[in-house]
Design a protein around this motif. Structure first.
Motif, mmCIF file in Angstrom:
data_model
loop_
_atom_site.group_PDB
_atom_site.id
_atom_site.type_symbol
_atom_site.label_atom_id
_atom_site.label_comp_id
_atom_site.label_asym_id
_atom_site.label_seq_id
_atom_site.Cartn_x
_atom_site.Cartn_y
_atom_site.Cartn_z
ATOM 1 N N GLU A 165 0.733 -1.312 0.093
ATOM 2 C CA GLU A 165 -0.014 0.078 0.026
ATOM 3 C C GLU A 165 0.709 1.244 0.074
ATOM 4 O O GLU A 165 0.675 2.168 -0.553
ATOM 5 C CB GLU A 165 -1.062 0.269 1.200
ATOM 6 C CG GLU A 165 -0.463 -0.063 2.569
ATOM 7 C CD GLU A 165 -1.422 -0.016 3.591
ATOM 8 O OE1 GLU A 165 -2.599 0.259 3.078
ATOM 9 O OE2 GLU A 165 -1.029 -0.227 4.818
ATOM 10 N N HIS A 181 2.322 1.744 -3.473
ATOM 11 C CA HIS A 181 0.966 2.167 -4.408
ATOM 12 C C HIS A 181 1.006 3.582 -4.082
ATOM 13 O O HIS A 181 0.740 4.436 -5.222
ATOM 14 C CB HIS A 181 -0.328 1.404 -3.962
ATOM 15 C CG HIS A 181 -1.523 2.018 -4.400
ATOM 16 N ND1 HIS A 181 -1.784 1.917 -5.811
ATOM 17 C CD2 HIS A 181 -2.411 2.481 -3.717
ATOM 18 C CE1 HIS A 181 -2.819 2.458 -6.046
ATOM 19 N NE2 HIS A 181 -3.420 2.805 -4.800
ATOM 20 N N GLU A 182 0.922 4.009 -3.039
ATOM 21 C CA GLU A 182 0.531 5.559 -2.746
ATOM 22 C C GLU A 182 1.854 6.507 -3.130
ATOM 23 O O GLU A 182 1.605 7.384 -3.306
ATOM 24 C CB GLU A 182 0.202 5.882 -1.214
ATOM 25 C CG GLU A 182 -0.698 7.042 -1.030
ATOM 26 C CD GLU A 182 -1.175 7.103 0.299
ATOM 27 O OE1 GLU A 182 -2.211 7.738 0.481
ATOM 28 O OE2 GLU A 182 -0.781 6.884 1.393
ATOM 29 N N ARG A 216 -2.435 15.168 0.587
ATOM 30 C CA ARG A 216 -1.893 14.044 0.182
ATOM 31 C C ARG A 216 -0.894 13.454 0.733
ATOM 32 O O ARG A 216 -0.601 12.385 1.336
ATOM 33 C CB ARG A 216 -1.910 13.690 -1.243
ATOM 34 C CG ARG A 216 -3.326 13.899 -2.071
ATOM 35 C CD ARG A 216 -4.259 12.956 -1.843
ATOM 36 N NE ARG A 216 -5.577 13.540 -2.278
ATOM 37 C CZ ARG A 216 -6.625 12.594 -2.012
ATOM 38 N NH1 ARG A 216 -6.812 11.533 -1.568
ATOM 39 N NH2 ARG A 216 -7.808 13.267 -2.467
ATOM 40 N N SER A 227 0.531 14.524 3.729
ATOM 41 C CA SER A 227 0.194 14.284 5.093
ATOM 42 C C SER A 227 -0.380 12.923 5.253
ATOM 43 O O SER A 227 -0.102 12.249 6.129
ATOM 44 C CB SER A 227 -0.763 15.459 5.586
ATOM 45 O OG SER A 227 -0.278 16.551 5.536
ATOM 46 N N ALA A 228 -1.344 12.657 4.560
ATOM 47 C CA ALA A 228 -2.255 11.422 4.559
ATOM 48 C C ALA A 228 -1.271 10.197 4.339
ATOM 49 O O ALA A 228 -1.288 9.173 5.000
ATOM 50 C CB ALA A 228 -3.287 11.403 3.843
ATOM 51 N N HIS A 229 -0.640 10.404 3.296
ATOM 52 C CA HIS A 229 0.509 9.075 3.096
ATOM 53 C C HIS A 229 1.567 9.049 4.292
ATOM 54 O O HIS A 229 1.627 7.885 4.715
ATOM 55 C CB HIS A 229 1.352 9.608 1.785
ATOM 56 C CG HIS A 229 2.339 8.761 1.564
ATOM 57 N ND1 HIS A 229 2.094 7.273 1.470
ATOM 58 C CD2 HIS A 229 3.931 8.675 1.749
ATOM 59 C CE1 HIS A 229 3.203 6.564 1.145
ATOM 60 N NE2 HIS A 229 4.359 7.401 1.386
ATOM 61 N N ALA A 236 0.930 9.625 7.307
ATOM 62 C CA ALA A 236 -0.067 8.968 8.492
ATOM 63 C C ALA A 236 -0.006 7.397 8.262
ATOM 64 O O ALA A 236 0.226 6.510 9.235
ATOM 65 C CB ALA A 236 -1.287 9.532 8.374
ATOM 66 N N LEU A 237 0.013 7.080 7.028
ATOM 67 C CA LEU A 237 -0.193 5.726 6.648
ATOM 68 C C LEU A 237 1.121 4.907 6.802
ATOM 69 O O LEU A 237 1.081 3.965 7.374
ATOM 70 C CB LEU A 237 -0.845 5.431 5.376
ATOM 71 C CG LEU A 237 -0.979 3.970 4.829
ATOM 72 C CD1 LEU A 237 -2.050 3.232 5.585
ATOM 73 C CD2 LEU A 237 -1.258 3.948 3.306
ATOM 74 N N GLU A 252 3.566 5.985 8.655
ATOM 75 C CA GLU A 252 3.803 6.045 10.143
ATOM 76 C C GLU A 252 3.136 4.997 10.752
ATOM 77 O O GLU A 252 3.568 4.450 11.560
ATOM 78 C CB GLU A 252 3.572 7.289 10.733
ATOM 79 C CG GLU A 252 4.609 8.218 10.144
ATOM 80 C CD GLU A 252 4.298 9.542 10.468
ATOM 81 O OE1 GLU A 252 3.418 9.851 11.280
ATOM 82 O OE2 GLU A 252 4.881 10.631 9.902
ATOM 83 N N LYS A 253 2.096 4.515 10.392
ATOM 84 C CA LYS A 253 1.192 3.634 10.915
ATOM 85 C C LYS A 253 1.936 2.206 10.708
ATOM 86 O O LYS A 253 1.830 1.377 11.523
ATOM 87 C CB LYS A 253 -0.403 3.485 10.573
ATOM 88 C CG LYS A 253 -1.076 2.314 11.109
ATOM 89 C CD LYS A 253 -2.522 2.187 10.623
ATOM 90 C CE LYS A 253 -2.520 1.213 9.427
ATOM 91 N NZ LYS A 253 -3.974 0.795 8.888
ATOM 92 N N ARG A 271 4.837 1.736 12.705
ATOM 93 C CA ARG A 271 4.632 1.502 14.033
ATOM 94 C C ARG A 271 4.044 -0.033 14.429
ATOM 95 O O ARG A 271 4.498 -0.596 15.150
ATOM 96 C CB ARG A 271 3.530 2.504 14.516
ATOM 97 C CG ARG A 271 4.119 3.832 15.346
ATOM 98 C CD ARG A 271 2.783 4.260 16.118
ATOM 99 N NE ARG A 271 3.243 5.609 16.337
ATOM 100 C CZ ARG A 271 2.511 6.694 15.584
ATOM 101 N NH1 ARG A 271 1.452 6.301 14.532
ATOM 102 N NH2 ARG A 271 2.777 8.362 15.696
ATOM 103 N N LYS A 273 10.396 9.625 11.000
ATOM 104 C CA LYS A 273 9.218 10.531 11.063
ATOM 105 C C LYS A 273 9.514 11.884 11.050
ATOM 106 O O LYS A 273 9.024 12.876 10.594
ATOM 107 C CB LYS A 273 8.382 10.242 12.485
ATOM 108 C CG LYS A 273 7.218 11.279 12.522
ATOM 109 C CD LYS A 273 6.213 10.903 13.516
ATOM 110 C CE LYS A 273 5.327 11.751 14.153
ATOM 111 N NZ LYS A 273 4.383 12.392 13.083
#
Lengths: 704, 133
Positions: free
Chosen positions: B16, B19-20, B54, B56-58, B60-61, B63-64, B67, B78
């Motif tokens: 993912e 992909h992003e 976009r 920022s969202a990427h 976030a993903l 970093e998830k 983690r 990060k």
């Protein structure tokens, strides 16, 4: 109901305001009632285990083992015992306040029904724990509790044999009973713990521990109380005597005195009815439902921030459904969503730097779209004038803040301030839509949506994503956490904030959590606050200690004795058994042959009881069992003046229309406080007066 | 002209995320191409805002995912994400103040960051994930 609710809410808010002066907003016991309940539960558990080590189950041993703890080992065992009692009593107080408070603040309505509804059985468990606990001590209070509880249970009519007969007189009592009670007293709290766990299932990050300082303070107050008013047993139980006055725990035995006024069944009906009413309360009347949050997959990559921040566990991360290569997507359970918008505030694509039509975040509230919020902010700030222009983001539960109206202040309402993505603050400050941002939400630790304050504080402090970017001057951001009755605080915070914005002089940090403002606002010096907090906790502890045994409950007048007429007797069969004739036997299948055939069913027992020539009891007692073939049981008690009495009892247990099968009378002299039992044993000569030879002459009369 | 080019060596091994990454590079190029036609200030701001959201969202993903895999160099990685976001925010503010955007400079900054980030941080994450397998 509405009036009651708002009156109660106002009362709580005022009380909390007073408490806050001493405890400060974060240690205010009123905002930690739920976790205090957990804390007290653990105190009771630990002390209970200690007591259990020393506790003996037995008619006399139970009392003696507790006397040992309280007297010989007063410094540890005695304290443990007192803590056990007082922490349990405190739990009733905390649970009652918790319930009333959540009710008054409307935090149990609609989708928030779950903790409320699961809390109702917890009340029953809590009371069952307390009542069985008092039973185990086997002092006079235990005797009262045992007899009253069993009589009350018997009133339901589901026990074939009245269980109160176990406590008829000292000859009826078995030591094994204490073993049973001890296990019940351990089992019920365990079940209760299970329900407590269920109770918090729908709360993400449920607080089950109070702040450490508050926990220590409460424990300290209870320990102090244990030394000042140690929990002691009352005189040992003696089933042949009736206690006149019993020291009464008004927290757990609250409803017991009502049994003097209403019948057991009425009280059961009232309690069950009350519980049903409580259970239905979240839907009375049905709540107008705000549409739940929705996920826009085009803008959701499954980063999980909304999932992490949802206070109600309404969001789950599930496998991707739109065929893209992302692993997961957020899914909202509409039945659990409170439409608080905290998820929107967590969504990285909910940034106002995106423009107009494109501004669709990954998750949002259909009723409060984020694009609309952006328009609202731009519109509201457009007309602001001056060098101290402030946008106030106001939570729906913080009151209207009408009094803040000013040409330099724009107020933007929202369901919860944590719905605000931090980049909104960035936008307002960096694009100079205003000179400062004030976030006005619920009182600290008491967010209506549970975690709104916490997430907002952490986002501004850059401790939680999405965080407010470091580039944003924190001097231009202020926070005011205040309840509806503390709006003056928000007003003062705003005034100081604007003054600070006007002056170029570096001033105290306006701050991430607003502590600087609050420090200035707090009127009481620290030592004084400690004294005040101690006084509040001490006063509550003393009240608990006082009502744990006082005022005494007058069970029996000093010049009275108790007569108990109780027995279990199988009446004559409706039809006598008869022998099968040889012909009949021959017709029966081989395996069903027996010498006699008996029709099931017995006559009811008809009983009359005459005291000093006056009939005071006259009743027909049906045979027990579905086929009416069991014994009839009688359990009746009468308070009578002490002194000499003429007793006469007559009983009919056959199909005869008039007259009696057994009759007996006696003259007895009752001392005050005596528990005098009239028994009946059909096989041992009929009625028996008292377990010792009756005081006076008794005659078995020949049935007429 | 494309601003950025996706290279296979950028791949880190989380489907993912890869992909992003590709999607982001595509978005930047698309929006940039659209800007060639319309260079109004509003369009540019829209372009920057969209890229900011976009990315920022990427992050976030990503970093998830880091983690979840207990990536030991999470905080450094990060921090580099934050550096880029700050960079983009700086460029947004500059544009908002001056009303002009130097495409080429912007492209260079983005390319420099992406190149550097992919080569160092993402490569390290990639080898960590390889070792974990």
């Amino acid at each position: 109901m509405k009036f009651l609710k708002s009156a109660l809410r106002l009362l709580f808010l005022r009380l909390e305001q007073v408490c806050e002066k001493f405890f400060g907003p974060s240690l205010n016991p009123f905002v930690h009632l739920g976790s205090l309940g957990w804390f007290l539960f653990w105190i009771v558990t630990v002390t209970g285990i200690y007591i259990y080590v020393f506790f003996d189950t037995g008619v006399t041993q139970a009392y003696a083992s507790l006397e040992y703890l309280s007297r010989e080992q007063w410094y540890l065992g005695g304290v443990m015992r007192s803590l056990h009692r007082y922490a349990s009593d405190a739990m009733v107080v905390v649970v009652a306040l918790h319930m009333l408070r959540e009710f008054s603040m409307d935090r149990m309505r609609g989708n928030r029904w779950f903790p409320w509804v699961t809390g109702v059985p917890l009340l029953w468990f809590l009371y069952a724990c307390g009542i069985t606990g008092y039973w185990l001590v086997w002092d006079q209070l235990a005797q009262y509790v045992a007899i009253t509880t069993t009589e009350w249970l018997d009133s339901i009519g589901i026990f074939a044999e009245p269980i109160a007969r176990n406590f008829l007189d000292s000859s009826h009592l078995a030591g094994r009973f204490f073993t049973l009670m001890a296990y019940i007293h351990i089992a019920v709290p365990l079940i209760m713990l299970l329900f407590m766990w269920v109770h918090i299932q729908r709360h993400a990050y449920a607080r089950v521990n109070p702040p450490r300082m508050l926990g220590f303070a409460v424990l300290g107050a209870l320990v102090a109380l244990s030394f000042v008013l140690p929990a002691m047993s009352q005189a040992p139980a003696d089933l042949d005597r009736v206690p006149f006055d019993v020291g009464f725990d008004w927290f757990y035995l609250t409803v017991y005195p009502l049994l003097d006024i209403v019948s057991g069944r009425v009280l059961w009906a009232a309690l069950v009815g009350g519980s049903v009413f409580l259970t239905l309360l979240p839907w009375l009347p049905p709540l107008r439902k705000t549409p739940a949050a929705v996920v826009h997959l085009d803008n959701c990559n499954g980063c999980g921030r909304c999932f992490a921040d949802c206070p109600f566990g309404a969001i789950t991360m599930v496998g991707r459904t739109d065929g893209t290569e992302f692993d997961q997507e957020a899914r909202v359970d509409a039945d659990m969503c409170m439409s608080c918008g905290i998820c929107v505030g967590a969504c990285p694509t909910a940034t106002p730097f995106r423009r107009a039509a494109a501004l669709v975040p990954g998750i949002e509230l259909p009723a409060d779209p984020i694009a609309g919020l952006r328009d609202q902010v731009l519109a509201a700030t457009g007309s602001l004038r001056g060098s101290d222009r402030v946008v106030v983001f106001r939570c729906a539960h913080a009151g209207t803040l009408d009094t803040l109206a000013d040409p330099g202040v724009a107020i933007v309402p929202m369901p919860c301030v944590a719905m605000l993505p931090p980049s909104f603050i960035d936008l307002v400050i960096s694009r100079r839509h205003a000179d400062g941002v004030l976030i006005a939400g619920c009182a600290e630790e008491d967010c209506f949506e549970r975690l709104g304050n916490r997430w907002t504080d952490e986002r501004i402090a850059s401790q939680r994503d999405p965080h407010l970017r470091a580039r944003v001057d924190r001097d231009r951001v202020a926070v005011s956490w205040a309840s509806p009755v503390q709006q003056h605080r928000t007003r003062e915070t705003l005034a100081q904030f604007r003054q600070h914005l006007r002056s170029s002089v570096a001033s105290p940090h306006a701050g991430r959590t607003g502590t600087a403002w609050r420090a200035q606002l707090s009127q009481l010096a620290a030592p004084l606050r400690v004294v005040g907090a101690t006084a509040v906790l001490g006063a509550v502890a003393l009240l608990i200690g006082w009502f744990a045994t006082r005022p005494a409950y007058a069970y029996l007048d000093r010049d009275q004795a108790l007569l108990k007429l109780s027995f279990s007797h199988a009446a004559q069969p409706l039809q006598p058994c008869r022998h099968y004739s040889p012909q009949e036997l021959a017709k029966l299948p081989f395996n069903e042959r027996s010498a006699t055939t008996c029709k099931r069913g017995r006559w009811p027992v008809y009983l009359e009881f005459e005291l000093d020539g006056r009939t005071i009891h006259r009743a027909t007692h049906r045979a027990a069992g579905l086929w009416d073939d069991g014994p009839s049981t009688v359990y009746a008690s009468f308070r009578v003046p002490a002194g000499q009495h003429r007793l006469a009892v007559r009983l009919r247990d056959s199909g005869r229309a008039t007259g009696f099968d057994y009759a007996s009378s006696a003259t007895v002299s009752l001392t005050s406080g005596q528990n005098f039992v009239i028994d009946f044993r059909g096989t041992e000569g009929g009625f028996q007066f008292g377990r010792a030879p009756a005081h006076g002459r008794s005659t078995q009369e020949v049935p007429p | 002209m494309t601003l950025l080019e996706w290279r296979d060596e950028y791949r880190i091994g989380i489907a993912e995320v890869d992909h992003e990454h590709q999607g982001l590079i595509g978005l930047i190029n698309d929006v940039h191409a659209a800007l060639e036609a319309d260079r109004s200030s509003a369009r540019i701001e829209e372009f920057l805002g969209e890229i900011y959201a976009r990315i920022s969202a990427h992050f976030a993903l990503e970093e998830k995912d880091m983690r979840a895999r207990r990536y030991p160099e999470f905080s450094q990685h990060k921090a580099d994400h934050e550096r880029l976001l700050d960079d983009i925010r700086d460029i947004m503010d500059e544009h908002s103040e001056s009303g002009v955007l130097d495409d080429q400079a912007f492209a260079n900054r983005l390319a420099a960051w992406f190149g550097g980030h992919f080569k160092t941080y993402d490569a390290r994450l990639h080898s960590f994930l390889q070792a974990q397998r």
